[in-house]
Design a protein around this motif. Sequence first.
Motif: not given
Length: 360
Positions: A321-324, A354-358
């Motif tokens: 997966y890419h990004g966060k 649409y995921c706010i989790y970091e």
Amino acid sequence: MSKKFHSPNSKPSSRITPLRMVAWELTRRCNLACLHCRASSEYGPYPGELTTDDCLRVMDEISTLGAPVIILTGGEPLLREDIFELTRYGAKKGFRMVMATNGTLLSEENAREMKDSGIQRISVSLDGPDKETHDSFRKVEGAFEGSLQGIEIAKRVGLPFQINTTVTKINLHLIEEILRLAIKLGAVAHHLFLLVPTGRGKELRDQEISALDYEKTLHWFYEQVDRVPLQLKATCAPHYYRILRQRTQKEKKGRLLQREGLDAMTRGCLGGISFCFISHLGEVQPCGYLELICGNVREKPFPEIWNTSEIFQTLRNVNGYHGKCGRCEYRKVCGGCRARAYELTGDYMGEEPYCIYEPA
């Protein structure tokens, strides 16, 4: 926006996960014209749909991979003339046969035949607790009453049913009321679908709830599990499985498996991993919302598509997966919505928009 089909930096996985579930769009014909329809279905006709013989052959091929759940969907599957021949054949193959219907075409006769032919459960969509909200989604006056009538018929013949609800800004404030209606009607389950803007759903893009509202809604959904007498499942909302683990760990209940049953042993996005979609034309996709064609059952045997598609192999690599999403410690249980990532970023291995989790 250009769309990426494979990243050379992520190696496809050679591990094959058993096929657990197939959603099969037997026909694209439908008697409704729902605002959020993935397929933009209308009454049709739609040329080129798989024939009866095609479908029987594909079921033979699927059976070599095991006995998955087969979700007969559309359009409206009851508009297909050979529907009960197909359900009987699938049941004899040992598949768990279920059907997604809007309920408006159910009669005492076809409901009994549905049950006798091997359908173990139907799903009926209710996107509002009243006719005003629901009919505005379905774009057909009387759709709400027709669905309720179909549900009553299913109850009379002893056919289990679940309620599906697609969440948008239009009905977000009504979700609790819809859940109460599902309980009152006697549903065995309530499945919450978070909108993926494909098909006619693109026209509802401005009605998608925010990432923060997704998070709040999924936390609320988690809290209902112990409070209601039916099974709850969040669909197209893979970060629910991250929330599930966060909450159970924080609350130290020590009963993750008991609390969610099979849900706790699965993961968020299953597309291409243990689930796939077959279109009315025989095109195989990771899911109905992720419109990447991995092969066609008219051209290749289904097991060959399932086992060798480069797209499927890429999706099975949870470290690709890419990004966060690629950095997230919950990527193995969540996976992000690949269809939403593809639609909004052009990269099907991109991060869930649409995921706010970091990630920690």
